[in-house]
Enzyme design. Sequence first.
Site, PDB file in Angstrom:
ATOM      1  N   ARG A 120      15.201  66.825  76.534  1.00 30.06           N
ATOM      2  CA  ARG A 120      13.829  66.816  77.062  1.00 30.06           C
ATOM      3  C   ARG A 120      12.854  67.524  76.136  1.00 30.06           C
ATOM      4  O   ARG A 120      11.686  67.136  76.048  1.00 30.06           O
ATOM      5  CB  ARG A 120      13.795  67.476  78.441  1.00 30.06           C
ATOM      6  CG  ARG A 120      14.416  66.580  79.479  1.00 30.06           C
ATOM      7  CD  ARG A 120      14.437  67.225  80.822  1.00 30.06           C
ATOM      8  NE  ARG A 120      14.880  66.278  81.825  1.00 30.06           N
ATOM      9  CZ  ARG A 120      15.369  66.618  82.992  1.00 30.06           C
ATOM     10  NH1 ARG A 120      15.475  67.889  83.334  1.00 30.06           N
ATOM     11  NH2 ARG A 120      15.747  65.707  83.847  1.00 30.06           N
TER      12      ARG A 120
ATOM     13  N   GLY B  78      14.104  60.443  89.275  1.00 28.43           N
ATOM     14  CA  GLY B  78      13.336  60.064  90.466  1.00 28.43           C
ATOM     15  C   GLY B  78      12.054  59.326  90.130  1.00 28.43           C
ATOM     16  O   GLY B  78      11.664  58.385  90.822  1.00 28.43           O
TER      17      GLY B  78
END
Length: 418
Positions: A34, A399
Amino acid sequence: MTIDQFNFAGKKAFVRVDFNVPLDENFNITDDTRMRAALPTLKKILADGGSIIIGSHLGRPKGVTDKFSLKHILKHLNELLGVEVQFANDCMSEEAAVKAAALKPGEVLLLENLRFYAEEEGKPRGLAEDATDEEKAAAKKAVKESQKEFTKKLASYADCYVNDAFGTAHRAHASTALIAKYFDKDNKMFGYLMEKEVKAVDKVLNDIHRPFTAIMGGSKVSSKIEIIENLLNKVDNLIIAGGMTYTFTKAMGGNIGLSICEDDKLDLALDLMKKAKDKGVNLVLAVDAKVADSFSNDANTKYCNVNEIPDGWEGLDIGPKTEELFANVIKGSKTILWNGPTGVFEFENFTHGSRAVADAIVEATKNGAFSLVGGGDSVACINKFGLADQVSYVSTGGGALLEAIEGKILPGIAAINE
Ligand code: AMP
């Protein structure tokens, strides 16, 4: 505004990133994907001669918690950026404001975990378990009020706003969405990562080359209903894999032994099958399974028809006939979306089906298909197989990606586009 069009020279940019990286017990970063994903954006700003205020969350703290401090990632960020990054150990403090104001071109300030403040998420904290509805409503109202000040202060640190945190794009939080309204259209934009994610989602939702095949795996139908329903309006082929399979098999009267099943979703499974038929979608279900006599990697295994699983056995992956069936559909596709493994891929002996799916996707991609892999465990799968660079795009958003595919408007994206 796009990041490529924007010249950051002499500007201070507030960049919302997703540095929510996994840390071990000694606070070493165990996977910096990330952080690396945000580097192109950060480097472009510095190369232009801008300065950066980085905002992020780490974990799900319920207040100030050392374990979730972003100071743990500071050293690694210095190394990745090649810049001595400054740190403000309270994102609302006078120190943070002073340091942000003093930033010179090429300098970077990392703010402490934004979620140390309840205002970031806008959800009240510390409510008594037996709080009344009125108390809950009052607490919610209070935090929403103070959230305005929080957001305004974050915005005041910078001249422009860059959102590069796709992982939190489905949250209407202070730094991911609300802050955008303090910047006009010409001074807010997606970062490079976010741009890539938005483009990839757009390709499978709006710019579809056919046939379009979605492979939905994972454990439960209930967690994928909305996605499946939305995809039924888009795809030509919908492959159902993983633990969900057995709810469908049982609904059709098959014997599934001890396989995972949601007994209260049998009607739903039949309903989804009917909807697929009505919409002309080719719903592809497993025909055979690799079954095990216990839920373990070392279980005894054999193959059988998916609707003839013996008592005492459970399906933990697809069988060879299904692998071939799925692979043929995938290889004939021009747009592919993969979410969820075909079996319990965490057990080495039940990865074969997921590998077959991954290989077929790679082959289709070589033949010109656009393939998007994302939404949780299929990303772990494709990384485990070392094939991430052989599909068109692997999403960084769990998500967020799933909500986008469900057809929802993501607040983080809407805030920039507004
Ligand atoms: P999800 O988070 O819904 O994508 O589900 C992923 C999980 O589904 C993984 O942890 C898999 O181990 C699990 N899973 C896939 N197939 C099966 C199966 N046949 N039985 C039990 N769990 C499964």
